[in-house]
Design a protein around this motif. Structure first.
Motif, PDB file in Angstrom:
ATOM      1  N   GLY A  52       0.825  -1.195   0.000  1.00 43.84           N
ATOM      2  CA  GLY A  52       0.000   0.000   0.000  1.00 43.84           C
ATOM      3  C   GLY A  52       0.865   1.252   0.000  1.00 43.84           C
ATOM      4  N   TRP A  55      -0.922   4.881  -3.270  1.00 45.80           N
ATOM      5  CA  TRP A  55      -0.519   4.929  -4.679  1.00 45.80           C
ATOM      6  C   TRP A  55       0.639   5.895  -4.930  1.00 45.80           C
ATOM      7  CZ3 TRP A  55      -5.627   5.490  -3.166  1.00 45.80           C
ATOM      8  CH2 TRP A  55      -6.462   4.402  -3.401  1.00 45.80           C
ATOM      9  N   SER A 124      -4.541  -1.924   1.174  1.00 45.05           N
ATOM     10  CA  SER A 124      -4.881  -0.541   0.843  1.00 45.05           C
ATOM     11  C   SER A 124      -4.790  -0.311  -0.671  1.00 45.05           C
ATOM     12  CB  SER A 124      -3.980   0.412   1.625  1.00 45.05           C
ATOM     13  OG  SER A 124      -4.433   1.741   1.557  1.00 45.05           O
ATOM     14  N   ALA A 125      -3.869   0.548  -1.128  1.00 43.78           N
ATOM     15  CA  ALA A 125      -3.720   0.752  -2.569  1.00 43.78           C
ATOM     16  C   ALA A 125      -3.399  -0.558  -3.276  1.00 43.78           C
ATOM     17  CB  ALA A 125      -2.623   1.779  -2.842  1.00 43.78           C
ATOM     18  N   HIS A 128      -6.517  -2.493  -3.763  1.00 41.30           N
ATOM     19  CA  HIS A 128      -7.271  -1.981  -4.906  1.00 41.30           C
ATOM     20  C   HIS A 128      -6.732  -2.549  -6.213  1.00 41.30           C
ATOM     21  CE1 HIS A 128      -6.847   1.099  -8.183  1.00 41.30           C
ATOM     22  NE2 HIS A 128      -8.119   0.768  -8.282  1.00 41.30           N
ATOM     23  N   PRO A 172      -7.853  10.626  -5.304  1.00 46.88           N
ATOM     24  CA  PRO A 172      -6.475  10.131  -5.310  1.00 46.88           C
ATOM     25  C   PRO A 172      -5.693  10.646  -6.508  1.00 46.88           C
ATOM     26  CG  PRO A 172      -8.007   8.355  -4.799  1.00 46.88           C
ATOM     27  CD  PRO A 172      -8.839   9.531  -5.228  1.00 46.88           C
TER      28      PRO A 172
END
Length: 268
Positions: A52, A55, A124-125, A128, A172
């Motif tokens: 994460g 990003w 987290s990122a 995704h 983001p």
């Protein structure tokens, strides 16, 4: 690096100290690389895990702390990096993690792991991006991969919806210039079809509220489309500590992840 992310980074790097693996590059950028941590008997599941960091931050080396418990359970861990925003915007990060999957699949010839037992996950990122890999079906063929190369997806505290009203307080930076196209294209919930890989979705009981809502909504939509989904809420942890405790045998995620991957490989 923001102070909160710096604390997590330093903690993860202390936890990763002394854990070695085999590094491979899949591109020219330093972030386009991965590390393989093989299990002693590499015929079990293979988990490609994505870090994460919103990003914009994060390193593949941070995830080394997951290798010992997964290796002990017969799971080969692959930690992959990807290019970061704001210098690189969507779909650069997605293309990178798709390339990382392709390299992990081909590295079976080098490290002896089972390429037909490849799972993706992330925090987290990273959760995704793993979810986007598992829901989209347009990236496998151009890379010479079978359509079912992903056997399952294990996102932890991931984001599934970037459209207005989905709960994020800021847009983001990895999405690039404002425009609904990227917001939809980058949202796993809008890429769902009955061809998506199965999911084991996890979040913390004290996680970011909008991510808890997104996790629950994603699970509902996925099930409605016939995608197998199991959901796990880890009690007493937040968005950061759910990752810091992911290697803890006294917390439920590690055992659930290993058992779920084995079940998917058994065809149940």
């Amino acid at each position: 690096m923001p102070e909160g992310l710096r604390f997590i980074h330093e903690t993860l790097m202390r936890m990763a100290d002394g854990i070695g693996g085999h590094e491979h590059r899949y591109g020219d950028d330093p972030s386009q690389s991965l590390i393989v941590y093989p299990a002693a008997r590499p015929n079990g599941p293979v988990l490609l895990f994505l870090h994460g960091g919103g990003w914009t931050n994060g390193y593949k080396e941070e995830m080394a702390f997951l290798a010992p418990p997964f290796n002990a359970a017969g799971v080969t861990l692959v930690s992959a990096g990807y290019r970061l925003a704001p210098r690189h915007v969507f779909p650069s990060n997605f293309n990178d993690v798709a390339d990382a999957v392709a390299m992990a699949w081909r590295l079976a010839e080098v490290h002896g792991h089972n390429r037909d037992a490849l799972f993706v996950g992330g925090h987290s990122a990273g959760g995704h991006l793993a979810s986007l890999l598992a829901t989209r079906d347009d990236w496998q063929a151009p890379r010479g991969l079978p359509g079912n190369v992903i056997r399952g997806c294990l996102p932890i505290s991931g984001s599934y919806d970037f459209t207005p009203g989905a709960g994020s307080s800021v847009r983001p930076r990895f999405l690039g210039p404002p425009g609904l196209f990227n917001e939809v294209a980058a949202s796993p919930i809008f890429q769902l079809s009955d061809r998506a890989a199965p999911f084991l979705i996890a979040h913390g009981s004290d996680d970011l509220p909008h991510l808890k809502v997104q996790s629950e909504k994603f699970a509902l939509v996925a099930r409605a489309k016939g995608v197998p989904v199991e959901a796990l809420e880890v009690d007493g942890v937040n968005h950061a500590t759910i990752l810091l405790t992911a290697a803890d045998p006294d917390k439920p995620w590690l055992a659930a992840a290993v058992a779920w991957m084995r079940t998917r490989l058994d065809g149940h």
